[in-house]
Design a protein around this motif. Structure first.
Motif, PDB file in Angstrom:
ATOM      1  N   THR A 254       0.853  -1.175   0.000  1.00 33.38           N
ATOM      2  CA  THR A 254       0.000   0.000   0.000  1.00 33.38           C
ATOM      3  C   THR A 254       0.894   1.232   0.000  1.00 33.38           C
ATOM      4  O   THR A 254       1.953   1.252   0.630  1.00 33.38           O
ATOM      5  CB  THR A 254      -0.935   0.054   1.216  1.00 33.38           C
ATOM      6  OG1 THR A 254      -0.151   0.022   2.418  1.00 33.38           O
ATOM      7  CG2 THR A 254      -1.891  -1.113   1.205  1.00 33.38           C
ATOM      8  N   VAL A 255       0.465   2.244  -0.734  1.00 34.52           N
ATOM      9  CA  VAL A 255       1.200   3.505  -0.813  1.00 34.52           C
ATOM     10  C   VAL A 255       0.247   4.624  -0.411  1.00 34.52           C
ATOM     11  O   VAL A 255      -0.821   4.787  -1.019  1.00 34.52           O
ATOM     12  CB  VAL A 255       1.745   3.757  -2.229  1.00 34.52           C
ATOM     13  CG1 VAL A 255       2.515   5.073  -2.279  1.00 34.52           C
ATOM     14  CG2 VAL A 255       2.629   2.605  -2.682  1.00 34.52           C
ATOM     15  N   HIS A 256       0.603   5.383   0.636  1.00 33.75           N
ATOM     16  CA  HIS A 256      -0.208   6.484   1.133  1.00 33.75           C
ATOM     17  C   HIS A 256       0.535   7.799   0.892  1.00 33.75           C
ATOM     18  O   HIS A 256       1.763   7.858   1.016  1.00 33.75           O
ATOM     19  CB  HIS A 256      -0.450   6.365   2.646  1.00 33.75           C
ATOM     20  CG  HIS A 256      -1.020   5.063   3.081  1.00 33.75           C
ATOM     21  ND1 HIS A 256      -2.331   4.921   3.473  1.00 33.75           N
ATOM     22  CD2 HIS A 256      -0.457   3.837   3.211  1.00 33.75           C
ATOM     23  CE1 HIS A 256      -2.549   3.658   3.816  1.00 33.75           C
ATOM     24  NE2 HIS A 256      -1.430   2.990   3.664  1.00 33.75           N
ATOM     25  N   GLY A 257      -0.193   8.858   0.600  1.00 33.51           N
ATOM     26  CA  GLY A 257       0.418  10.170   0.443  1.00 33.51           C
ATOM     27  C   GLY A 257      -0.311  11.210   1.261  1.00 33.51           C
ATOM     28  O   GLY A 257      -1.541  11.148   1.428  1.00 33.51           O
ATOM     29  N   SER A 258       0.423  12.193   1.795  1.00 29.90           N
ATOM     30  CA  SER A 258      -0.200  13.299   2.524  1.00 29.90           C
ATOM     31  C   SER A 258       0.703  14.522   2.438  1.00 29.90           C
ATOM     32  O   SER A 258       1.926  14.408   2.300  1.00 29.90           O
ATOM     33  CB  SER A 258      -0.430  12.920   3.994  1.00 29.90           C
ATOM     34  OG  SER A 258       0.799  12.612   4.633  1.00 29.90           O
TER      35      SER A 258
END
Length: 379
Positions: free
Chosen positions: A277-281
């Protein structure tokens, strides 16, 4: 538009490729090779899309240099433009030739003015690959100014192959017997901090390892990042100032999600077959005074893998509800109570699920769906 004899043969060949090929990237290469016999392009991109978030998660590109990735992702998620893949997927149009867009929209297209010129492209045709209401892939073909524009007949061919390609990409999202498992990773998540132009400001060792897993073929050079990272970062930047959105993990999707700007989040299959999983913020601080992006990469939880595999096996909405509870270890009587149906109906749904997945029991079901992708190797 009626397809020519040669085009109908090409569609049959693509259908055969998509029903036989087990590897997503090889499938896209073979489809591209077959289409290239009828449709000329100077550059092309055949991508996979997460059907929940509609983020592009991987690409097989021809003639598109890596330095274009960040600019293309910025255009796809942060500015208004014509023929976005999300729009093509949701509108039912499926295919769009850039030059055929209404005059004002075409003239205002920032992709035409800022993205295509970076690799000498002038003409573009795009297709969203949709099956059963879910988008699994995207095609973008480009020609330079020395070539004629794409024709309606060529767009019709892309439309005809987009459905079989979507079904093929859905099927290759899960390869039974691959024997690939995600074991416990004690090194923690991979973390990158990106600058305003998606340049890497800081990165930990785990992130470097995952990036090498995400890079499809050639080694990375310098600060080049996989296409999926640019996509997630652009989505994170685009969500700043937006209202809260529905969490895709707490709802039952019956089609592509409808929030204006979905989560900056994607599930990605690596070269070795692992799910990440790849999350961005968005972040700001001493390293990123102009506001940057934090990207977190980690092994996918079982729930994420299960969501994708439910779509792969074409489970109905009610079957997905039943399966979610089976994975949680809920007995049939409790499932019946929670879903306000009879125990016999639960058993009927289970029989249908067993048939679609190719198993005979609850234990085999959980092992088939999660054992090869998540559960530690018992040996």
């Amino acid at each position: 538009m009626r397809l020519s004899t040669a085009q109908r043969e090409a569609v049959r060949d693509v259908e055969a490729i998509c029903s036989q090929e087990a590897d997503s990237r090889q499938l896209r290469r073979r489809v591209a090779a077959r289409l290239s016999r009828l449709v000329y392009w100077d550059a092309a991109c055949f991508g996979t899309i997460d059907p929940w978030t509609l983020l592009i998660t991987d690409d097989v590109s021809f003639g598109v240099p890596p330095h274009v990735y960040a600019l293309a992702a910025h255009n796809e998620y942060m500015v208004d433009d014509v023929h976005k893949f999300v729009t093509l997927a949701r509108s039912g149009a499926g295919v769009g030739i850039l030059s055929r867009a209404p005059g004002e929209l075409r003239q205002a297209s920032r992709r035409l003015r800022t993205v295509l010129p970076t690799f000498d492209a002038r003409h573009e045709v795009r297709a969203a690959c949709v099956t059963d209401g879910q988008c699994w892939g995207a095609i973008a073909l480009f020609r330079n100014g020395d070539q004629p524009d794409f024709s309606s007949a060529e767009a019709a061919l892309l439309s005809a192959v987009s459905g079989p390609l979507a079904a093929g990409l859905r099927r290759t999202a899960y390869r039974p017997g691959a024997g690939v498992g995600i074991t416990a990773d004690r090194s923690g998540p991979g973390v990158l901090i990106l600058g305003p132009r998606n340049e890497t400001l800081t990165i930990n060792d785990t992130a470097r390892r995952w990036l090498d897993e995400l890079t499809p073929s050639l080694p990375r050079h310098g600060s080049e990042l996989p296409y999926a990272i640019h996509q997630v970062a652009a989505r994170a930047q685009a969500r700043v100032g937006e209202p809260d959105h529905t969490d895709p993990h707490t709802t039952e999707p019956t089609g592509p999600p409808v929030p204006r700007i979905p989560e900056a989040y994607a599930r990605i299959r690596t070269r070795s077959g692992r799910w990440l999983t790849v999350h961005g913020s968005r972040v700001e601080g001493a390293l990123t005074p102009d506001k940057g992006t934090a990207v977190v990469i980690e092994a996918a939880p079982a729930s994420d893998i299960a969501e994708v595999l439910m779509l792969v096996h074409e489970l109905t909405r009610r079957e997905r509800q039943v399966l979610q509870r089976v994975i949680a270890g809920t007995p049939s009587s409790a499932i019946a109570t929670q879903l306000h149906i009879s125990v016999n109906t639960v058993q009927d749904h289970l029989k249908s699920i067993f048939s679609k997945v190719g198993v005979r029991s609850r234990g085999q079901l959980v092992a088939r769906l999660l054992g090869q992708h998540y559960l530690p190797d018992p040996g």
